[in-house]
Design a protein around this motif. Structure first.
Motif, PDB file in Angstrom:
ATOM      1  N   ASP A 149     -39.557  19.861 -24.851  1.00 46.78           N
ATOM      2  CA  ASP A 149     -40.714  20.029 -23.946  1.00 46.78           C
ATOM      3  C   ASP A 149     -41.857  21.284 -24.307  1.00 46.78           C
ATOM      4  O   ASP A 149     -42.930  21.094 -23.674  1.00 46.78           O
ATOM      5  N   ALA A 191     -52.246  15.390 -21.870  1.00 47.49           N
ATOM      6  CA  ALA A 191     -51.977  15.893 -20.820  1.00 47.49           C
ATOM      7  C   ALA A 191     -50.922  17.065 -21.064  1.00 47.49           C
ATOM      8  O   ALA A 191     -50.829  18.104 -20.323  1.00 47.49           O
ATOM      9  N   LYS A 192     -49.980  16.769 -21.811  1.00 49.15           N
ATOM     10  CA  LYS A 192     -48.859  17.847 -22.047  1.00 49.15           C
ATOM     11  C   LYS A 192     -49.622  19.012 -22.759  1.00 49.15           C
ATOM     12  O   LYS A 192     -49.067  20.084 -22.351  1.00 49.15           O
ATOM     13  N   SER A 195     -51.079  20.962 -19.978  1.00 51.13           N
ATOM     14  CA  SER A 195     -49.989  21.906 -19.160  1.00 51.13           C
ATOM     15  C   SER A 195     -49.358  22.811 -19.875  1.00 51.13           C
ATOM     16  O   SER A 195     -48.923  23.998 -19.042  1.00 51.13           O
ATOM     17  N   LEU A 196     -49.650  22.855 -21.443  1.00 49.41           N
ATOM     18  CA  LEU A 196     -48.921  23.919 -21.991  1.00 49.41           C
ATOM     19  C   LEU A 196     -49.861  24.886 -22.515  1.00 49.41           C
ATOM     20  O   LEU A 196     -49.830  25.996 -22.939  1.00 49.41           O
ATOM     21  N   GLN A 199     -54.544  22.792 -25.212  1.00 54.09           N
ATOM     22  CA  GLN A 199     -55.538  21.791 -25.193  1.00 54.09           C
ATOM     23  C   GLN A 199     -56.682  22.228 -26.146  1.00 54.09           C
ATOM     24  O   GLN A 199     -57.178  21.534 -27.070  1.00 54.09           O
TER      25      GLN A 199
END
Length: 254
Positions: A149, A191-192, A195-196, A199
């Protein structure tokens, strides 16, 4: 000359026509030429800064014909101590009429022996055993023992049918095989990263690998049509040794 943007129905039709044209063109490439061009790309990549700097690399596994053979690249990356991820196709765990039924994830190879144990699928592409996927680190897995994750890629080496440069923007355009696996995967990966919170600090780099016959250089050869979901590339490495980089990305390779 093909215009770069279309309504969806005509876009798909133009893409299919170019794929058919490229099928005939690539069918004339000898095995000897493809092997020689693949060796050139592998040697170029080894001295390429984005590859040298990348810790986690996604590498496509090749069809027997019609594209750069990546066997030597995978082996070099593993021997160099990089974390190597390869495609794995599976049913979409979140089915929806608006989403593809099958999607792609990237799963990590354990070592060289693991890679050499992969069996070819019906297209002759080495493929990960579905029974081992739950044991592997993967981009859209987790949370699990491998902390999937939290994992993002640094570099994705992308296949394609044809590539060109947009004469107005300078963007490198890619025509895929029509399933949308890479474009959808890249959108999910971005997108991940958002979220982390990574980017902006560490965006994934997208580089195509291509036989020189796959690079369209003149209007008479046609142009790669693109839609809103098609991802431009950060660069393209060709089988004749050329490296194509948009002017906006030149500093990334120095």
């Amino acid at each position: 000359m093909v215009e770069p943007h279309f309504e969806m129905a005509s876009l798909n039709a133009v893409k299919q026509q170019l794929r058919l044209t490229m099928k005939h063109r690539l069918g004339a490439v000898s095995r000897e030429s493809a092997i020689a061009q693949s060796a050139t790309v592998a040697n170029t990549l080894r001295n390429f800064k984005p590859y040298q700097d990348a810790k986690r690399v996604s590498i496509f596994l090749s069809m027997p014909t019609g594209e750069i053979q990546t066997d030597g690249i995978v082996k070099h990356a593993l021997e160099a101590g990089k974390e190597v991820f390869v495609p794995y196709l599976h049913r979409n765990p979140s089915p929806s009429p608006d989403l593809p039924q099958r999607v792609m994830d990237m799963v990590r190879l354990n070592n060289l022996r693991d890679y050499e144990s992969l069996k070819p699928d019906r297209w002759g592409i080495p493929s990960v055993d579905p029974g081992t996927v739950h044991e592997r680190q993967r981009i859209f897995g987790g949370p699990d023992a491998h902390h999937s994750d939290q994992v993002l890629l640094d570099l994705i080496l992308v296949p394609g049918v044809a590539f060109d440069i947009d004469s107005e923007s300078g963007a490198i355009r890619r025509l895929g095989h029509g399933k949308g696996f890479y474009d959808y995967f890249i959108n999910r990966h971005n997108a991940k990263a958002v979220s982390l919170g990574k980017q902006e600090s560490s965006p994934v780099l997208l580089y195509g690998l291509a036989l020189h016959e796959q690079f369209l250089t003149s209007p008479s050869e046609g142009a790669v049509p693109v839609g809103p979901l098609d991802q431009p590339l950060d660069g393209l490495l060709l089988g004749n040794g050329d490296i194509i980089i948009p002017s906006s990305h030149q500093n990334e390779t120095e």
